[in-house]
Write a protein that holds these residues in place. Structure first.
Motif, PDB file in Angstrom:
ATOM      1  N   ARG A  41       0.839  -1.201   0.000  1.00 30.72           N
ATOM      2  CA  ARG A  41       0.000   0.000   0.000  1.00 30.72           C
ATOM      3  C   ARG A  41       0.874   1.253   0.000  1.00 30.72           C
ATOM      4  NH1 ARG A  41      -3.459  -3.049   3.689  1.00 30.72           N
ATOM      5  NH2 ARG A  41      -2.299  -2.152   5.424  1.00 30.72           N
ATOM      6  N   GLU A  42       1.927   1.234   0.794  1.00 30.64           N
ATOM      7  CA  GLU A  42       2.824   2.386   0.858  1.00 30.64           C
ATOM      8  C   GLU A  42       3.511   2.613  -0.497  1.00 30.64           C
ATOM      9  OE1 GLU A  42       4.898   5.653   2.312  1.00 30.64           O
ATOM     10  OE2 GLU A  42       3.144   4.612   3.095  1.00 30.64           O
ATOM     11  N   ARG A  43       3.944   1.529  -1.113  1.00 32.94           N
ATOM     12  CA  ARG A  43       4.600   1.648  -2.426  1.00 32.94           C
ATOM     13  C   ARG A  43       3.623   2.198  -3.465  1.00 32.94           C
ATOM     14  NH1 ARG A  43       4.899  -1.638  -6.803  1.00 32.94           N
ATOM     15  NH2 ARG A  43       3.903  -3.337  -5.680  1.00 32.94           N
ATOM     16  N   GLU A  44       2.370   1.719  -3.424  1.00 32.54           N
ATOM     17  CA  GLU A  44       1.366   2.226  -4.368  1.00 32.54           C
ATOM     18  C   GLU A  44       1.088   3.706  -4.124  1.00 32.54           C
ATOM     19  OE1 GLU A  44      -2.007  -0.331  -3.868  1.00 32.54           O
ATOM     20  OE2 GLU A  44      -1.044  -2.014  -4.908  1.00 32.54           O
ATOM     21  N   ARG A  45       1.028   4.097  -2.832  1.00 31.78           N
ATOM     22  CA  ARG A  45       0.787   5.500  -2.500  1.00 31.78           C
ATOM     23  C   ARG A  45       1.931   6.373  -3.008  1.00 31.78           C
ATOM     24  NH1 ARG A  45       2.480   9.118   0.788  1.00 31.78           N
ATOM     25  NH2 ARG A  45       3.881   7.728   1.909  1.00 31.78           N
ATOM     26  N   VAL A  46       3.153   5.932  -2.784  1.00 36.59           N
ATOM     27  CA  VAL A  46       4.325   6.692  -3.241  1.00 36.59           C
ATOM     28  C   VAL A  46       4.325   6.771  -4.771  1.00 36.59           C
ATOM     29  CG1 VAL A  46       6.849   6.621  -3.410  1.00 36.59           C
ATOM     30  CG2 VAL A  46       5.738   6.225  -1.202  1.00 36.59           C
ATOM     31  N   GLN A  47       3.991   5.658  -5.417  1.00 40.65           N
ATOM     32  CA  GLN A  47       3.953   5.657  -6.884  1.00 40.65           C
ATOM     33  C   GLN A  47       2.887   6.625  -7.397  1.00 40.65           C
ATOM     34  OE1 GLN A  47       6.138   4.021  -8.884  1.00 40.65           O
ATOM     35  NE2 GLN A  47       5.220   5.173 -10.544  1.00 40.65           N
ATOM     36  N   GLN A  48       1.722   6.648  -6.745  1.00 36.32           N
ATOM     37  CA  GLN A  48       0.672   7.581  -7.155  1.00 36.32           C
ATOM     38  C   GLN A  48       1.121   9.026  -6.954  1.00 36.32           C
ATOM     39  OE1 GLN A  48      -2.694   6.304  -4.846  1.00 36.32           O
ATOM     40  NE2 GLN A  48      -3.262   4.700  -6.291  1.00 36.32           N
ATOM     41  N   GLU A  49       1.803   9.285  -5.838  1.00 36.02           N
ATOM     42  CA  GLU A  49       2.317  10.634  -5.607  1.00 36.02           C
ATOM     43  C   GLU A  49       3.326  11.023  -6.689  1.00 36.02           C
ATOM     44  OE1 GLU A  49       3.924  10.863  -1.672  1.00 36.02           O
ATOM     45  OE2 GLU A  49       1.948  10.758  -0.711  1.00 36.02           O
ATOM     46  N   LYS A  50       4.213  10.080  -7.020  1.00 36.76           N
ATOM     47  CA  LYS A  50       5.201  10.354  -8.066  1.00 36.76           C
ATOM     48  C   LYS A  50       4.503  10.643  -9.391  1.00 36.76           C
ATOM     49  CE  LYS A  50       9.149   7.617  -6.436  1.00 36.76           C
ATOM     50  NZ  LYS A  50       9.968   6.436  -6.723  1.00 36.76           N
ATOM     51  N   ASP A  51       3.512   9.811  -9.728  1.00 34.90           N
ATOM     52  CA  ASP A  51       2.784  10.011 -10.987  1.00 34.90           C
ATOM     53  C   ASP A  51       2.088  11.372 -11.001  1.00 34.90           C
ATOM     54  OD1 ASP A  51       3.633   7.532 -11.827  1.00 34.90           O
ATOM     55  OD2 ASP A  51       1.720   6.516 -11.418  1.00 34.90           O
TER      56      ASP A  51
END
Length: 137
Positions: A63-73
């Motif tokens: 979940r944290e990785r997905e959140r960080v990826q969404q923030e990056k995107d």
């Protein structure tokens, strides 16, 4: 006969001893096996608990990785949008500057042409005063 009875007694005693020893060994092995089973069951229980904790940690990390990826995107998209807007603005500025420069050059050209025409006219008049034809020169 007595001798035989005594041998028979001895054999019975030996058999009882062997039987008793085998029973004792069996009980010992059974106790050891039971203890080992209990130990392994405890270990399995602990490992299952660890597995549950590890799986929960894995879900959290995902979940944290997905959140960080969404923030990056989102950041990349925002920066791309800003870059596109800057490109449009710079293009407008460049066109306005070039239009202004063209306009200024046109005004300057008109001024030069007027000065040049006036200068030529003055030289023609001077030449004519001296009696010379400008086309002959």
């Amino acid at each position: 006969m007595r001798d035989m009875e005594q041998k028979l007694q001895q054999e019975r005693q030996d058999r009882r001893d062997v039987n008793s020893d085998l029973s004792r060994q069996y009980k010992t092995m059974q106790t050891e096996l039971s203890n080992k089973v209990k130990t392994l069951e405890k270990e399995v229980s602990q490992l299952k608990e660890e597995l549950v904790l590890c799986q929960e940690d894995l879900r959290k990390e995902k979940r944290e990785r997905e959140r960080v990826q969404q923030e990056k995107d989102a950041t990349v998209n925002d920066l791309q949008h800003k870059l596109d807007n800057m490109e449009i603005e710079y293009e407008k500025i460049l066109h306005e500057t070039l239009d202004s420069l063209t306009s200024q050059l046109s005004v300057a050209r008109q001024g030069w042409e007027e000065k040049s025409t006036a200068l030529h006219q003055n030289y023609k008049e001077l030449l004519s005063e001296f009696g010379l034809n400008a086309f002959d020169i």
